[in-house]
Design a protein around this motif. Sequence first.
Motif, PDB file in Angstrom:
ATOM      1  N   VAL A 298     -11.394   9.430  -3.998  1.00 21.04           N
ATOM      2  CA  VAL A 298     -11.141   7.999  -4.155  1.00 21.04           C
ATOM      3  C   VAL A 298     -12.288   7.244  -3.494  1.00 21.04           C
ATOM      4  CG1 VAL A 298      -9.576   6.075  -3.664  1.00 21.04           C
ATOM      5  CG2 VAL A 298      -8.640   8.363  -4.121  1.00 21.04           C
TER       6      VAL A 298
ATOM      7  N   THR B  63      -7.351   1.549 -12.961  1.00 19.29           N
ATOM      8  CA  THR B  63      -8.080   2.617 -12.282  1.00 19.29           C
ATOM      9  C   THR B  63      -9.193   3.142 -13.180  1.00 19.29           C
ATOM     10  OG1 THR B  63      -6.149   3.320 -10.988  1.00 19.29           O
ATOM     11  CG2 THR B  63      -7.930   4.932 -11.270  1.00 19.29           C
TER      12      THR B  63
ATOM     13  N   VAL C 173       2.255   8.603  -5.887  1.00 15.07           N
ATOM     14  CA  VAL C 173       1.253   9.549  -5.384  1.00 15.07           C
ATOM     15  C   VAL C 173       1.045  10.611  -6.461  1.00 15.07           C
ATOM     16  CG1 VAL C 173       0.704  11.262  -3.625  1.00 15.07           C
ATOM     17  CG2 VAL C 173       1.961   9.196  -2.998  1.00 15.07           C
TER      18      VAL C 173
ATOM     19  N   LYS D 197      -2.884   9.054   0.968  1.00 16.62           N
ATOM     20  CA  LYS D 197      -2.849   7.591   1.005  1.00 16.62           C
ATOM     21  C   LYS D 197      -3.548   6.998  -0.220  1.00 16.62           C
ATOM     22  CE  LYS D 197      -2.458   7.365   6.028  1.00 16.62           C
ATOM     23  NZ  LYS D 197      -1.032   7.032   5.978  1.00 16.62           N
ATOM     24  N   PHE D 198      -2.986   7.353  -1.364  1.00 19.72           N
ATOM     25  CA  PHE D 198      -3.449   6.775  -2.633  1.00 19.72           C
ATOM     26  C   PHE D 198      -2.262   6.666  -3.563  1.00 19.72           C
ATOM     27  CE2 PHE D 198      -4.865   7.173  -7.040  1.00 19.72           C
ATOM     28  CZ  PHE D 198      -5.696   6.064  -7.115  1.00 19.72           C
ATOM     29  N   ARG D 199      -2.194   5.532  -4.286  1.00 20.31           N
ATOM     30  CA  ARG D 199      -1.085   5.287  -5.196  1.00 20.31           C
ATOM     31  C   ARG D 199      -1.584   4.711  -6.516  1.00 20.31           C
ATOM     32  NH1 ARG D 199       0.604   7.053  -0.997  1.00 20.31           N
ATOM     33  NH2 ARG D 199       2.559   6.595   0.117  1.00 20.31           N
TER      34      ARG D 199
ATOM     35  N   ASN E 284      -8.911   0.443  -8.492  1.00 20.23           N
ATOM     36  CA  ASN E 284      -9.213   1.760  -7.946  1.00 20.23           C
ATOM     37  C   ASN E 284     -10.351   2.418  -8.729  1.00 20.23           C
ATOM     38  OD1 ASN E 284      -6.649   1.525  -6.426  1.00 20.23           O
ATOM     39  ND2 ASN E 284      -5.703   1.985  -8.404  1.00 20.23           N
TER      40      ASN E 284
ATOM     41  N   GLN F 222     -10.020   1.753  -3.342  1.00 17.73           N
ATOM     42  CA  GLN F 222      -8.599   1.450  -3.474  1.00 17.73           C
ATOM     43  C   GLN F 222      -8.399   0.067  -2.873  1.00 17.73           C
ATOM     44  OE1 GLN F 222      -4.158   3.346  -2.679  1.00 17.73           O
ATOM     45  NE2 GLN F 222      -5.868   4.130  -1.513  1.00 17.73           N
TER      46      GLN F 222
ATOM     47  N   MET G 124      -9.404   5.795   1.307  1.00 20.64           N
ATOM     48  CA  MET G 124     -10.183   6.525   0.306  1.00 20.64           C
ATOM     49  C   MET G 124     -10.117   8.030   0.583  1.00 20.64           C
ATOM     50  SD  MET G 124     -13.442   3.988  -0.305  1.00 20.64           S
ATOM     51  CE  MET G 124     -13.934   3.918   1.426  1.00 20.64           C
TER      52      MET G 124
ATOM     53  N   VAL H 199     -11.734   6.474  -9.000  1.00 20.57           N
ATOM     54  CA  VAL H 199     -11.578   7.859  -8.554  1.00 20.57           C
ATOM     55  C   VAL H 199     -12.576   8.740  -9.307  1.00 20.57           C
ATOM     56  CG1 VAL H 199      -9.138   7.506  -8.017  1.00 20.57           C
ATOM     57  CG2 VAL H 199      -9.785   8.443 -10.245  1.00 20.57           C
TER      58      VAL H 199
ATOM     59  N   GLU I  39       0.819  -1.214   0.000  1.00 25.88           N
ATOM     60  CA  GLU I  39       0.000   0.000   0.000  1.00 25.88           C
ATOM     61  C   GLU I  39       0.854   1.266   0.000  1.00 25.88           C
ATOM     62  OE1 GLU I  39      -0.273  -1.645   4.321  1.00 25.88           O
ATOM     63  OE2 GLU I  39      -0.084  -2.425   2.275  1.00 25.88           O
TER      64      GLU I  39
END
Length: 326
Positions: free
Chosen positions: A284, A94, A72, A85-87, A266, A287, A293, A268, A67
């Motif tokens: 988000v 996605t 980013v 906290k999203f990659r 994912n 994920q 999110m 978004v 994670e």
Amino acid sequence: DYLIKRLGADRCLRVKLPHKDANKCLQEGVDLKECIEMAESIDPSGIRTGSSMADKVWNTIRQGKREELGIVPFDWVDGNGHPIKFRFRPGEGTVITGYNGSGKSNFAYLLMAWLICTRGDKCFIGSYEESASQILSIMVAHAMGRRLTSNEFSIFKTISSKMLANIVIHDFEGSVRHKDFFENAHYAVRRHGAQFVLLDSATTTDVNLEDKSQVDAFAKECQSFWRKSGAHLLMICHPRKGFDESKPPLKMDVKGSGGLTDLFNNVVTLHRSPGTVGVGSFIVSKQKCGGMMPTVHTHYDRESMRLLQDEDAEVKPWVSLAENPF
């Protein structure tokens, strides 16, 4: 193989001999008992003992928490100054959704321009709702931080060599067979090393998004693509009609959802705040890795067509105009 089929693989072991047969081994003084003791089970394809994968397991552990791996977007940070906290991770998919005019396509072009200019990544673009030359001109503005004028050809040449050279694009506008898209995307990955692939949009393909069986099959083809290629697949999907557009569409509001949003890693959303100019959000709603999110509030800068976290942030070029490549 005939004996294995007759007896059953679960009742057989495979003995590896250092010579062509047992007779030759005896002639060479090989201890057949030792060979038999080292015999291996005949497992179905893909079935392995955990211990046989120890090296791969350790390499996975060494890489750190999944994670926390990946990219980013735009180095965005949370309220505490830490990376959101999203990659975007290799070998994932996605879905990008949002209402008409919310900036879905612009976000995708912006992301790819940023990836190329700041990281040297390579991208494949299959975007069929506007011309390839228009898309690339938008990305030039993204890279430079402003729109070029007609007397800045020398600057354009520099951007061309440093950014456009790392873009592979399908120069086609209109409806496309989804199998042709994947064929082109695989080619871009294998031949040009594309790490990010964009399909804009699912609506422009020959997939009937109202037909569950077609959507499910298409989603599996998407998943097969990112698993086999190792690239990250970005796909723009429109939300179903009839929603209150003051509220952002989330993963269950995507047209043809179910199969699509279930298999993609994912989801978004790009959403513009009602009654405002250029104020919006990156949301988000799924994920798979880590489950976080986050939401990022954004400001649209008209001159650069970028999404900024800080409305007052200075917009700088992502491409160095010096002779040395980035």
